[in-house]
Structures are given as structure tokens and as C-alpha cells.
Enzyme design. Structure first.
Site, mmCIF file in Angstrom:
data_model
loop_
_atom_site.group_PDB
_atom_site.id
_atom_site.type_symbol
_atom_site.label_atom_id
_atom_site.label_comp_id
_atom_site.label_asym_id
_atom_site.label_seq_id
_atom_site.Cartn_x
_atom_site.Cartn_y
_atom_site.Cartn_z
ATOM 1 N N SER A 299 1.496 -7.518 -1.026
ATOM 2 C CA SER A 299 2.375 -8.451 -0.314
ATOM 3 C C SER A 299 1.799 -9.854 -0.198
ATOM 4 O O SER A 299 2.525 -10.791 0.133
ATOM 5 C CB SER A 299 2.731 -7.903 1.067
ATOM 6 O OG SER A 299 1.628 -7.930 1.923
ATOM 7 N N THR B 59 0.820 -1.216 0.000
ATOM 8 C CA THR B 59 0.000 0.000 0.000
ATOM 9 C C THR B 59 0.848 1.259 0.000
ATOM 10 O O THR B 59 0.500 2.265 -0.621
ATOM 11 C CB THR B 59 -0.924 -0.017 1.238
ATOM 12 O OG1 THR B 59 -1.813 -1.122 1.111
ATOM 13 C CG2 THR B 59 -1.730 1.255 1.367
ATOM 14 N N THR C 288 1.677 -4.493 4.245
ATOM 15 C CA THR C 288 1.565 -4.885 5.649
ATOM 16 C C THR C 288 0.965 -6.281 5.839
ATOM 17 O O THR C 288 1.125 -6.878 6.895
ATOM 18 C CB THR C 288 0.703 -3.869 6.425
ATOM 19 O OG1 THR C 288 -0.597 -3.819 5.833
ATOM 20 C CG2 THR C 288 1.328 -2.491 6.413
HETATM 21 N N1 ASP Z 1 -2.774 -5.281 0.689
HETATM 22 C C1 ASP Z 1 -1.615 -4.474 1.056
HETATM 23 C C2 ASP Z 1 -0.381 -5.326 0.944
HETATM 24 O O1 ASP Z 1 -0.104 -6.087 1.836
HETATM 25 C C3 ASP Z 1 -1.807 -3.945 2.414
HETATM 26 C C4 ASP Z 1 -0.774 -2.986 2.883
HETATM 27 O O2 ASP Z 1 0.276 -2.817 2.321
HETATM 28 O O3 ASP Z 1 -1.047 -2.355 3.923
HETATM 29 O O4 ASP Z 1 0.300 -5.236 -0.042
#
Ligand code: ASP
Length: 328
Positions: A57, A14, A89
Site C-alpha cells: 500500500s 499483506t 495497512t
Molecule cells: N506493507 C504492507 C502494506 O501496507 C503492510 C500491511 O498490509 O499490513 O501493503
């Protein structure tokens, strides 16, 4: 005094995402773009920004993370003083623990992300990157292994979990709390953890498939039974409570443990898997006596990583047991 040399590797998430409309945000920015959003970094470190991946991710593989570990080790050999890994995350806790296992160095590795997209009001990415640079270049971070920094909190890789789908305070180390905080432009450590034992993988080691199964009420074991035929080389069973499965599944769990290393974790939020309290069918005493290896304090996804690397390092069931011993 020359500034410390900091290697910044971006994998997506993100924090790198932009876009609007029904198509949703997507990973577009690279490490150099993110570094450019925080001019104060120039006063903290001499930064080299690289962008090996640009994905959400949930699409990172364990192989990808092993590649990143290799790039950090090579960077340390080149003379970098610390590394920051930027990613989504959703799987930060897994990347951080994998790097903690695979990077054997006193120099800090800090993993960060953001909960708000790069163009969102109040985007937290720049603040998290700034905090991560302060932590990574702090003398006190040396020897603590891989750390996760978000929301001005510093967490140890082995304990940290993503606990909320939306809040910027999503990362917690349940029942322990963060190791420290970033306050007034300084990393302040409150607690230190013993280093995680490292695992050296042979060059180009193949990573064997390891299953992670969470048990719920009434599970009849049909998924567990299917694992050997599906080609899995190991399994982590996330049992209920202190490490329990339905009594009707206990015998099957033992048969599975005879076919491949099987680790017993807990689906609870914290605490170790028990080894010597409950004696009913499917209890931890029953399962351990049938050959399952207790995961100790490691949650299921992290136990799966340790088992994957232990098998890739060529350890047998006894060796796997030893690899899990420090987490009991
Ligand atoms: N869906 C995102 C990821 O893990 C969530 C984030 O980065 O907060 O790539």
C-alpha cells in the site's frame, strides 16, 4: 429476503501476500481468492469481487484511490448495498479518509487489511474480512461514511491511525477509541460521528502535488523554502505541539503561505491545532496571522489529502479554509 449486494475491491497489501524465503512475501492474491477463504460470507451477502490493484500500500497513489472512489460510486449506482476495500495497512488511514471525502452516499464503505500474511499462522485477513462484511451489511453502519475494521474494532476514517508496526491491534483512534466492535457475529456501535463533508471533484480533475513537512528541533526551514521551486501547489506543515515551528522559520512560513495554501497540522498523536493561545514567534497565533490554515483535528497525512482534493476542486485559500473549518 434477497441478500445484500456487496462490492469487494482488493488493492493488495499483506492480506493478499504469499511467499517464503529471503525474497519475502508479495501481493499475489486477488479479491476472489480472499472471499473464497471465508465460506461464511455466502450467508451474509451476494458478493462481487474485483481486484483493481495488487501492490504494497505504500505504492498506492492518491489517483489510484480516487479511481477506487469512482468505482464505488459507480457500484452504488449499479445497486450495490455496501462496499469493502481491501488493502495494505500502511496507508489504510489515508485511503479511508480519501474515500470518506469522495464517496457521498449513505451506504457503508469499509476498508480492511491484515497484519499477517495470507499463509502465516493465525492469519488475521479472513477474520477481518468476515467482520467487515458484518459491518458493511449492518443497518447501523449507514450514514457513518467510510469505516476501518480490523481486530474486530470499527474506526471512523477521520480519526483512525496505524500505531504499531506489527501488532494485529495496530489501529487506534487516539483519545477517542473505536466507534464500535464486532462481537458474536454482530456489529455493535457505541458512538456515532457526524458525516464528513464531501468534496465533489470535476471529472478527470488533476491532483496537484501537495507537500507534507514534519518539523523537528532545529529545523532551519531549508526544505520548506525549496517547495515552490519544486512545483508544489500546497503544503502541510506538521508543527510541534499545538502547531509550532522554530521562531526563525516563522517569516518563511508566511512567505510560503503567500505563495500557496499552507495548512498547519500537529505532529502530536491527538488534539486540535491551537489558534489563540501562544503568542511567541513561530507559535500558532503567529503562523495563523501569517496566513497558515489550521488543520484542526486532522493529522498531517489526512490534512494533505483534504488540501489536495480542495485544490483539485478549484478552491482558493479562502475556500481551503472553509474546507478545514469542520475539523476545528
Ligand atoms: N506493507 C504492507 C502494506 O501496507 C503492510 C500491511 O498490509 O499490513 O501493503
Amino acid at each position: 429476503m434477497p441478500l445484500p449486494r456487496l462490492l469487494v475491491l482488493s488493492l493488495g497489501g499483506t492480506i493478499t501476500m504469499t511467499g517464503s524465503g529471503p525474497g519475502g512475501i508479495q501481493p499475489k492474491l486477488g479479491a476472489a481468492d480472499l472471499v473464497a477463504t471465508v465460506p461464511a460470507l455466502a450467508g451474509i451477502a451476494e458478493i462481487e469481487a474485483r481486484s483493481p490493484f495488487r501492490v504494497g500500500s505504500s505504492s498506492l497513489s492518491i489517483e489510484n484511490v480516487a479511481t477506487v472512489a469512482g468505482e464505488i460510486r459507480a457500484g452504488f449506482n449499479e445497486g450495490f448495498d455496501a462496499a469493502i476495500v481491501i488493502q495494505g495497512t500502511d496507508t489504510i488511514e489515508e485511503t479511508a479518509f480519501a474515500l470518506d471525502l469522495l464517496v457521498d452516499d449513505e451506504r457503508p464503505v469499509v476498508v480492511i487489511g491484515a497484519m499477517r500474511g495470507a499463509e502465516a499462522p493465525g492469519a488475521d485477513g479472513p477474520a477481518n474480512l468476515y467482520a467487515a462484511a458484518l459491518v458493511a451489511t449492518s443497518a447501523e453502519a449507514r450514514g457513518l461514511g467510510t469505516l476501518v475494521v480490523l481486530n474486530d474494532e470499527i474506526h471512523a476514517a477521520r480519526f483512525v491511525r496505524k500505531a504499531h508496526t506489527a501488532l494485529t491491534s495496530t489501529f487506534v483512534s487516539p483519545f477517542l477509541g473505536p466507534l464500535g466492535l464486532v462481537v458474536e457475529g454482530r456489529a455493535r456501535f457505541l458512538v456515532r460521528v457526524a458525516p464528513t463533508p464531501k468534496l465533489a471533484l470535476p471529472a478527470d480533475a488533476a491532483l496537484p502535488p501537495v507537500a507534507l513537512l514534519k518539523f523537528a528541533m532545529g529545523d532551519d526551514g531549508r526544505l520548506a523554502r525549496a517547495l515552490p521551486a519544486l512545483g508544489f501547489k500546497g503544503a502541510v506543515l506538521e508543527g510541534m505541539g499545538a502547531g509550532h515551528v522554530p521562531g526563525t522559520v516563522a517569516e518563511l512560513a508566511g512567505e510560503l503561505a503567500a505563495a500557496m495554501p499552507v495548512v498547519l497540522a500537529s505532529r502530536t498523536l491527538g488534539g486540535p491545532v491551537f489558534t489563540r493561545t501562544y503568542g511567541y514567534p513561530g507559535s500558532e497565533i503567529d503562523l495563523v496571522s501569517r496566513g497558515l490554515i489550521p488543520a484542526g483535528f486532522l493529522q498531517g497525512p489526512k490534512a494533505r489529502l483534504l488540501l489536495t482534493f480542495a485544490l483539485a476542486a478549484g478552491l482558493d485559500s479562502a475556500g481551503v479554509g472553509q474546507a478545514f473549518a469542520p475539523y476545528q
